[in-house]
Design a protein around this motif. Structure first.
Motif, mmCIF file in Angstrom:
data_model
loop_
_atom_site.group_PDB
_atom_site.id
_atom_site.type_symbol
_atom_site.label_atom_id
_atom_site.label_comp_id
_atom_site.label_asym_id
_atom_site.label_seq_id
_atom_site.Cartn_x
_atom_site.Cartn_y
_atom_site.Cartn_z
ATOM 1 N N GLU A 218 40.426 -62.124 -20.661
ATOM 2 C CA GLU A 218 41.620 -61.269 -19.457
ATOM 3 C C GLU A 218 41.885 -62.190 -18.780
ATOM 4 O OE1 GLU A 218 42.530 -56.906 -19.204
ATOM 5 O OE2 GLU A 218 42.168 -56.860 -20.734
ATOM 6 N N ALA A 219 43.234 -62.159 -19.326
ATOM 7 C CA ALA A 219 44.318 -62.714 -17.424
ATOM 8 C C ALA A 219 44.437 -62.253 -16.952
ATOM 9 C CB ALA A 219 44.767 -64.148 -18.312
ATOM 10 N N THR A 220 44.160 -61.748 -14.919
ATOM 11 C CA THR A 220 45.221 -61.382 -14.649
ATOM 12 C C THR A 220 46.057 -62.247 -13.451
ATOM 13 O OG1 THR A 220 43.166 -59.954 -13.488
ATOM 14 C CG2 THR A 220 44.785 -60.679 -11.693
ATOM 15 N N TRP A 221 47.175 -62.053 -13.356
ATOM 16 C CA TRP A 221 48.063 -63.067 -12.975
ATOM 17 C C TRP A 221 48.872 -63.047 -11.994
ATOM 18 C CZ3 TRP A 221 48.744 -66.956 -16.768
ATOM 19 C CH2 TRP A 221 48.663 -66.766 -18.242
ATOM 20 N N ILE A 222 48.860 -63.716 -10.993
ATOM 21 C CA ILE A 222 48.887 -63.701 -10.003
ATOM 22 C C ILE A 222 49.913 -64.254 -9.441
ATOM 23 C CG2 ILE A 222 47.919 -63.690 -7.762
ATOM 24 C CD1 ILE A 222 44.938 -63.260 -8.742
ATOM 25 N N SER A 223 50.898 -64.053 -8.360
ATOM 26 C CA SER A 223 52.083 -64.570 -8.055
ATOM 27 C C SER A 223 52.913 -64.612 -6.347
ATOM 28 C CB SER A 223 53.578 -64.197 -8.785
ATOM 29 O OG SER A 223 55.305 -64.882 -8.242
ATOM 30 N N TRP A 224 53.678 -65.675 -5.937
ATOM 31 C CA TRP A 224 53.795 -65.678 -4.583
ATOM 32 C C TRP A 224 54.717 -64.684 -4.679
ATOM 33 C CZ3 TRP A 224 57.795 -69.337 -2.795
ATOM 34 C CH2 TRP A 224 57.696 -69.572 -1.030
ATOM 35 N N VAL A 225 56.183 -65.073 -5.580
ATOM 36 C CA VAL A 225 56.772 -63.379 -5.241
ATOM 37 C C VAL A 225 57.199 -62.241 -6.527
ATOM 38 C CG1 VAL A 225 59.787 -64.117 -5.823
ATOM 39 C CG2 VAL A 225 58.397 -65.478 -4.610
ATOM 40 N N ASN A 226 57.233 -61.715 -6.095
ATOM 41 C CA ASN A 226 57.020 -60.396 -7.001
ATOM 42 C C ASN A 226 57.994 -60.921 -8.183
ATOM 43 O OD1 ASN A 226 57.056 -57.757 -8.439
ATOM 44 N ND2 ASN A 226 55.827 -56.588 -6.242
ATOM 45 N N PRO A 227 58.229 -60.879 -9.156
ATOM 46 C CA PRO A 227 59.429 -60.765 -10.303
ATOM 47 C C PRO A 227 59.695 -59.201 -10.620
ATOM 48 C CG PRO A 227 57.347 -61.393 -11.105
ATOM 49 C CD PRO A 227 56.689 -61.608 -9.350
ATOM 50 N N ASN A 228 59.400 -58.151 -10.447
ATOM 51 C CA ASN A 228 59.838 -57.440 -10.394
ATOM 52 C C ASN A 228 60.137 -57.268 -11.972
ATOM 53 O OD1 ASN A 228 59.807 -56.037 -8.143
ATOM 54 N ND2 ASN A 228 61.271 -57.728 -7.517
ATOM 55 N N THR A 229 59.272 -57.486 -12.935
ATOM 56 C CA THR A 229 58.870 -57.419 -14.018
ATOM 57 C C THR A 229 58.068 -56.089 -14.683
ATOM 58 O OG1 THR A 229 57.441 -59.477 -14.711
ATOM 59 C CG2 THR A 229 59.800 -59.532 -14.972
ATOM 60 N N GLU A 230 58.104 -55.706 -15.648
ATOM 61 C CA GLU A 230 57.222 -54.660 -16.601
ATOM 62 C C GLU A 230 55.990 -55.083 -16.882
ATOM 63 O OE1 GLU A 230 58.913 -51.880 -19.431
ATOM 64 O OE2 GLU A 230 60.501 -51.461 -18.523
ATOM 65 N N THR A 231 56.397 -56.356 -17.372
ATOM 66 C CA THR A 231 55.141 -57.116 -17.994
ATOM 67 C C THR A 231 55.300 -58.626 -17.668
ATOM 68 O OG1 THR A 231 56.601 -58.129 -19.967
ATOM 69 C CG2 THR A 231 55.045 -56.338 -20.470
ATOM 70 N N PRO A 232 53.589 -59.373 -17.440
ATOM 71 C CA PRO A 232 53.918 -60.494 -16.645
ATOM 72 C C PRO A 232 54.263 -61.570 -17.184
ATOM 73 C CG PRO A 232 51.269 -59.557 -16.501
ATOM 74 C CD PRO A 232 52.414 -58.618 -17.236
ATOM 75 N N ASN A 233 55.424 -62.116 -15.762
ATOM 76 C CA ASN A 233 56.675 -62.953 -16.379
ATOM 77 C C ASN A 233 56.728 -64.093 -15.073
ATOM 78 O OD1 ASN A 233 58.031 -64.700 -17.614
ATOM 79 N ND2 ASN A 233 59.910 -63.195 -17.808
ATOM 80 N N PHE A 234 55.961 -65.820 -15.038
ATOM 81 C CA PHE A 234 56.602 -66.449 -14.137
ATOM 82 C C PHE A 234 57.771 -67.491 -14.724
ATOM 83 C CE2 PHE A 234 51.749 -67.098 -13.600
ATOM 84 C CZ PHE A 234 51.718 -65.808 -12.653
ATOM 85 N N HIS A 235 58.016 -67.040 -16.065
ATOM 86 C CA HIS A 235 59.077 -68.084 -16.458
ATOM 87 C C HIS A 235 60.418 -67.838 -16.236
ATOM 88 C CE1 HIS A 235 56.198 -71.158 -17.778
ATOM 89 N NE2 HIS A 235 55.346 -69.654 -18.500
ATOM 90 N N ILE A 236 60.971 -67.245 -15.086
ATOM 91 C CA ILE A 236 62.102 -65.997 -14.759
ATOM 92 C C ILE A 236 62.062 -66.362 -13.929
ATOM 93 C CG2 ILE A 236 60.454 -64.324 -14.086
ATOM 94 C CD1 ILE A 236 63.082 -61.562 -15.525
ATOM 95 N N ALA A 237 64.008 -66.076 -13.209
ATOM 96 C CA ALA A 237 64.393 -66.992 -12.101
ATOM 97 C C ALA A 237 63.637 -65.496 -10.854
ATOM 98 C CB ALA A 237 65.945 -66.531 -12.367
ATOM 99 N N SER A 238 63.311 -64.366 -11.176
ATOM 100 C CA SER A 238 62.836 -63.635 -9.525
ATOM 101 C C SER A 238 61.938 -64.045 -9.872
ATOM 102 C CB SER A 238 63.096 -62.203 -9.886
ATOM 103 O OG SER A 238 62.516 -61.876 -10.988
ATOM 104 N N SER A 239 61.081 -65.035 -10.294
ATOM 105 C CA SER A 239 59.702 -65.243 -9.297
ATOM 106 C C SER A 239 59.831 -66.597 -8.782
ATOM 107 C CB SER A 239 58.723 -65.846 -11.235
ATOM 108 O OG SER A 239 58.935 -66.466 -11.234
ATOM 109 N N PHE A 240 60.705 -67.448 -8.410
ATOM 110 C CA PHE A 240 60.683 -68.171 -7.400
ATOM 111 C C PHE A 240 60.671 -67.830 -5.574
ATOM 112 C CE2 PHE A 240 61.563 -70.063 -11.497
ATOM 113 C CZ PHE A 240 60.666 -71.553 -11.175
ATOM 114 N N GLY A 241 60.762 -68.856 -4.393
ATOM 115 C CA GLY A 241 61.255 -68.680 -3.677
ATOM 116 C C GLY A 241 61.249 -70.243 -3.381
#
Length: 216
Positions: free
Chosen positions: A187-210
């Motif tokens: 099972e994956a744990t998804w870790i991000s520099w920027v918190n995208p503030n999504t209910e479920t893991p999603n890096f493919h969204i504008a709010s995940s970028f810095g």
């Protein structure tokens, strides 16, 4: 109105940065700012410390992930996208702007395999696209208690893809950690520099970028 993005300052270097994933040759990275403020908003379990560093010169953008984790899962049944996608890895995404049409993804595992693709909104991925291999170099190593993934990307390729604006590169920095569960599934744990503030893991969204700001 533009969103204020989280910022990481990438220092200029006039040293010869060697990409060999060896902790013994760390002197060239000592100048770099160390980014450690990662989060996993969708999982309350603690995760291993991540140190990310980047440098730049007029020829290349250099990056160095050091992840303090000795329990690495890697699926090596082949070198397919699925195999890399089921392995522990680190990731860098680059976009032209907030519209993310397109953006570019580099997902890199501890065997220095690369899953690179051009992407568009709504998880529209073109896996036939590849970052030119002459413009990208990657090395990885696994040590006792940590692993490193180092690389360099040519400035020429970043400019050709229209990814540098006013000495700034809009970037996502991520990690995927796979852990074995009781049923022998991972099972994956998804870790991000920027918190995208999504209910479920999603890096493919504008709010995940810095923003990576190139400074001299």
């Amino acid at each position: 109105m533009s969103t204020i993005l989280k910022e990481y300052q990438v220092k200029f270097t006039n040293q010869n940065v060697k990409i060999n994933a060896s902790d013994l040759d760390f002197q060239c990275w000592e100048k770099a700012n160390c980014l450690t403020d990662f989060c996993s908003p969708w999982n309350t379990d603690p995760f291993s410390k991540i140190e990310f560093r980047a440098l730049w010169d007029f020829d290349n953008l250099y990056f160095n992930f050091k992840v303090f984790d000795g329990d690495i899962h890697i699926d090596q049944k082949d070198d397919s996208i699925d195999s890399i996608g089921n392995s522990d890895r680190v990731e860098l995404f680059f976009r032209k702007n907030e519209a993310m049409s397109p953006y570019y993804c580099l997902e890199m595992d501890t065997a220095a395999r690369i899953m690179d693709f051009e992407a568009f909104p709504n998880h529209n991925f073109d896996f036939k696209w590849n970052w030119p291999r002459t413009d990208l170099k990657l090395e990885a190593s696994k040590e006792d208690g940590f692993f490193t993934v180092q690389g360099k990307i040519s400035m020429a390729s970043l400019k050709a893809l229209d990814l540098i604006h006013n000495n700034t590169i809009e970037t996502g920095v991520f990690r995927a950690k796979f852990s074995e569960k009781a049923d022998s599934q991972y099972e994956a744990t998804w870790i991000s520099w920027v918190n995208p503030n999504t209910e479920t893991p999603n890096f493919h969204i504008a709010s995940s970028f810095g923003r990576f700001v190139l400074i001299e």
